[in-house]
Scaffold this active site. Structure first.
Site, short mmCIF file in Angstrom:
data_model
loop_
_atom_site.label_atom_id
_atom_site.label_comp_id
_atom_site.label_asym_id
_atom_site.label_seq_id
_atom_site.Cartn_x
_atom_site.Cartn_y
_atom_site.Cartn_z
N TYR A 81 -22.44 47.89 -55.78
CA TYR A 81 -23.76 47.96 -55.16
C TYR A 81 -24.69 46.90 -55.75
CZ TYR A 81 -28.54 49.59 -54.35
OH TYR A 81 -29.87 49.65 -54.03
N SER A 95 -32.63 45.39 -56.45
CA SER A 95 -32.42 46.56 -57.30
C SER A 95 -32.30 46.18 -58.76
CB SER A 95 -31.15 47.30 -56.86
OG SER A 95 -30.78 48.30 -57.78
#
Length: 328
Positions: free
Chosen positions: A156, A131
């Site tokens: 995250y 990501s």
């Protein structure tokens, strides 16, 4: 039919990106095995709706389980497994701070279990989702892969950073070609309802209020899912001279201020969006913008769908699939 003897395993196959990828490869003649635990991070009806569509193909087989439980993989039986595409994860930046154990289980333990599972089938390639969140508030814009400084601001993003280290360790010890793809804010058909672009269209077509953070000043590199599919397909069919572990940015190479994105959605929908100001969220990065030169050079391509074209495409999809707004 071509690719009739090749099987691909897609984790997170009922999710937004996973569904689009699984659908593409089914259309290409591959057998697709999907794994998804259908969690309730967002309303389960969206995942069930996508899964129902996948199950219409005789070449799709689904397993419903949590990848953080290693014993669950004993249920899986696959023939001619060629590539493993790992997209299953506990997603979302803003909630990761308060649900750390869920993110550890799904993102870190889940990947480790999957890598161990891949040894059983002598998998030729593993492609996994990283990501842009790993970059945090990196001041170098556009961001190159070498600009990664181990400073994600969300939990995250931290789990995705650890995923890359796990994959590198796996490659060193097993010599299996492994690709990590740092996705930059993906959007497209069958979107997640918690994402900004979905919320904008929902607000426009259902006359609902849109929650706007940081007064719309944040900038994002929105990447159309079709670009993700194209690159994964090319990587999967690439014949490398030797096994590698490589990490690539996957963005659109242009970004847009959220206030301008709102205007763009209003233009294509011909609707006015009602805004509710929400202030600043400390877990949101100020700006994201991918430098895609590494993947372009590696594959010998240079392609991206600009946000203007992508938003028009998604608007046309919503017009044909208005019922998607009613799945909540």
């Amino acid at each position: 039919m071509k690719n009739i003897n090749k099987t691909i395993l897609v984790t997170g196959s009922a999710g937004f990106i996973g569904f689009n990828i699984a659908s593409f490869f089914l259309q290409q003649g591959y057998t697709v095995v999907g794994i998804d635990n259908l969690n309730n991070y967002y309303p389960k009806k969206f995942k069930l709706y996508r899964l129902q569509k996948l199950k219409k193909s005789k070449k799709y087989k689904h397993y419903n389980f949590d990848i953080s439980q290693k014993k669950n993989f004993n249920k899986v039986n696959i023939n001619n497994l060629h590539t493993l595409i790992h997209l299953a994860a506990q997603v979302g930046v803003r909630g990761s701070d308060k649900l750390k154990l869920k993110y550890i289980k799904s993102n870190i333990i889940g990947l480790e279990n999957l890598l161990d599972f891949s040894k059983r089938y002598n998998v030729k390639k593993i492609i996994y989702a990283s990501s842009s969140s790993i970059y945090g508030n990196n001041k170098k814009i556009p961001t190159k892969e070498i600009d990664y400084t181990y400073k994600p601001i969300s939990f995250y993003g931290l789990t995705k950073s650890i995923n890359e280290l796990q994959a590198e360790n796996f490659f060193i010890n097993n010599n299996v070609t492994t690709y990590g793809l740092r996705f930059f804010t993906v959007y497209g058909d069958f979107p997640r309802p918690d994402m900004a672009i979905y919320k904008l269209f929902f607000s426009a077509y259902r006359d609902k209020k849109f929650p706007l953070f940081n007064y719309g000043k944040n900038k994002r590199d929105f990447t159309h899912v079709d670009n993700i599919i194209s690159i994964i397909s090319r990587l999967m069919n690439l014949n490398e001279k030797k096994n590698v572990h490589k990490i690539f940015n996957i963005g659109s190479t242009s970004n847009i201020i959220i206030n301008d994105l709102i205007k763009l959605v209003e233009k294509v929908t011909k609707k006015e969006i009602k805004i509710v100001q929400k202030g600043i969220n400390k877990l949101d990065v100020n700006e994201s913008l991918a430098d895609n030169n590494k993947i372009y050079k590696y594959l010998g391509i240079k392609e991206s769908i600009r946000i203007e074209k992508g938003i028009k495409k998604l608007n046309n999809w919503f017009k044909k699939n208005d019922h998607y707004f009613n799945l909540k």
